[in-house]
Design an enzyme around this catalytic site. Structure first.
Site, PDB file in Angstrom:
ATOM      1  N   ARG A  59       0.944  -1.048   0.218  1.00 26.83           N
ATOM      2  CA  ARG A  59      -0.111   0.293  -0.513  1.00 26.83           C
ATOM      3  C   ARG A  59       1.212   1.019  -0.198  1.00 26.83           C
ATOM      4  NH1 ARG A  59      -2.741  -3.677   2.852  1.00 26.83           N
ATOM      5  NH2 ARG A  59      -1.976  -2.958   4.392  1.00 26.83           N
ATOM      6  N   GLU A  96       2.619  -6.571  13.733  1.00 28.68           N
ATOM      7  CA  GLU A  96       1.089  -6.100  14.690  1.00 28.68           C
ATOM      8  C   GLU A  96       0.886  -7.461  14.101  1.00 28.68           C
ATOM      9  OE1 GLU A  96      -1.194  -3.735  13.743  1.00 28.68           O
ATOM     10  OE2 GLU A  96      -3.016  -4.402  15.617  1.00 28.68           O
TER      11      GLU A  96
HETATM   12  P1  AMP Z   1       3.837  -2.133  11.973  1.00 29.80           P
HETATM   13  O1  AMP Z   1       5.318  -3.149  11.341  1.00 29.80           O
HETATM   14  O2  AMP Z   1       3.837  -3.048  12.992  1.00 29.80           O
HETATM   15  O3  AMP Z   1       3.876  -0.567  12.574  1.00 29.80           O
HETATM   16  O4  AMP Z   1       2.707  -2.894  11.191  1.00 29.80           O
HETATM   17  C1  AMP Z   1       2.732  -1.691   9.757  1.00 29.80           C
HETATM   18  C2  AMP Z   1       2.419  -2.423   8.238  1.00 29.80           C
HETATM   19  O5  AMP Z   1       1.930  -3.337   8.672  1.00 29.80           O
HETATM   20  C3  AMP Z   1       2.021  -1.278   7.571  1.00 29.80           C
HETATM   21  O6  AMP Z   1       3.250  -1.642   6.328  1.00 29.80           O
HETATM   22  C4  AMP Z   1       0.484  -1.527   6.820  1.00 29.80           C
HETATM   23  O7  AMP Z   1       0.321  -2.233   5.652  1.00 29.80           O
HETATM   24  C5  AMP Z   1       0.851  -3.477   8.348  1.00 29.80           C
HETATM   25  N1  AMP Z   1      -0.404  -3.012   8.922  1.00 29.80           N
HETATM   26  C6  AMP Z   1      -0.428  -3.360  10.312  1.00 29.80           C
HETATM   27  N2  AMP Z   1      -1.645  -3.078  11.103  1.00 29.80           N
HETATM   28  C7  AMP Z   1      -2.827  -3.146  10.561  1.00 29.80           C
HETATM   29  C8  AMP Z   1      -3.905  -2.461  10.779  1.00 29.80           C
HETATM   30  N3  AMP Z   1      -4.210  -2.602  11.791  1.00 29.80           N
HETATM   31  N4  AMP Z   1      -4.615  -2.207   9.089  1.00 29.80           N
HETATM   32  C9  AMP Z   1      -3.886  -2.299   8.534  1.00 29.80           C
HETATM   33  N5  AMP Z   1      -2.962  -2.293   7.899  1.00 29.80           N
HETATM   34  C10 AMP Z   1      -1.938  -2.662   8.581  1.00 29.80           C
END
Ligand code: AMP
Length: 171
Positions: A59, A96
């Protein structure tokens, strides 16, 4: 910015039970919503002489490419392992929901180029941390890391302590 928030769909239990997924397809399909999203992401960096925008698969490609165009900058992809065809650097990180790794081309940018990193969501910060580290590894200067959505309760900013983070919408 409430009109942008209103166009984002919240999908419970995707891709795993317990995760509330922020689905931006409903925002991007709206011409006004898409345009206002790109304007809001690009605005703080107008006049910052950004050489390249780095978008994180997948995205981050959609948003990052449009932001690059708005800023008159080039575009660099950071991708999942095995997708970039030439020599790469790699960083592993925690998500996550799971673990993953990202890659950038070793010759992605000339030394000291001014780089803006763009992604849709800042959640735990692992993805952004890896992206920042990759950009520095190839000699880029990180001017900013910009997100459409920041999930405050996951405290991703802590992992990006001292980095120039900006987000349009916070939850
Ligand atoms: P993080 O590494 O935990 O900050 O996760 C960020 C990445 O995971 C981004 O590229 C987002 O596209 C995706 N992502 C993580 N959590 C979500 C969520 N709750 N909704 C949508 N995309 C998420």
């Amino acid at each position: 910015m409430d009109h942008l928030k209103a166009k984002i769909r919240h999908v419970p239990d995707f891709p795993k039970k317990g995760i509330l997924f922020y689905d931006i397809t409903t925002l991007l399909s709206d011409a006004r919503g898409f345009a206002d999203t790109i304007d809001a992401l690009a605005a703080p960096y107008m006049g910052e002489d950004i050489d390249q925008v780095v978008g994180i698969e997948s995205r981050g490609f959609i948003l990052g490419a449009a932001v690059a165009n708005a800023l008159g900058s080039g575009f660099i992809p950071i991708r999942k392992p095995g997708k970039l065809p030439s020599l790469t650097h790699k960083e592993s990180y925690n998500l996550e929901y799971g673990t993953d790794a990202l890659e950038i081309h070793q010759d992605a940018c000339p030394t000291d180029h001014r780089i803006l990193i763009v992604d849709d969501v800042l959640a735990t910060g692992g993805t952004a941390r890896a992206a920042i580290d990759l950009v520095r590894k190839v000699g880029g200067k990180v001017i900013g890391a910009a997100f459409l959505i920041e999930l405050d309760f996951l405290n991703g900013r802590a992992k990006l302590e001292g980095e120039p983070v900006y987000s349009v919408l916070r939850y």
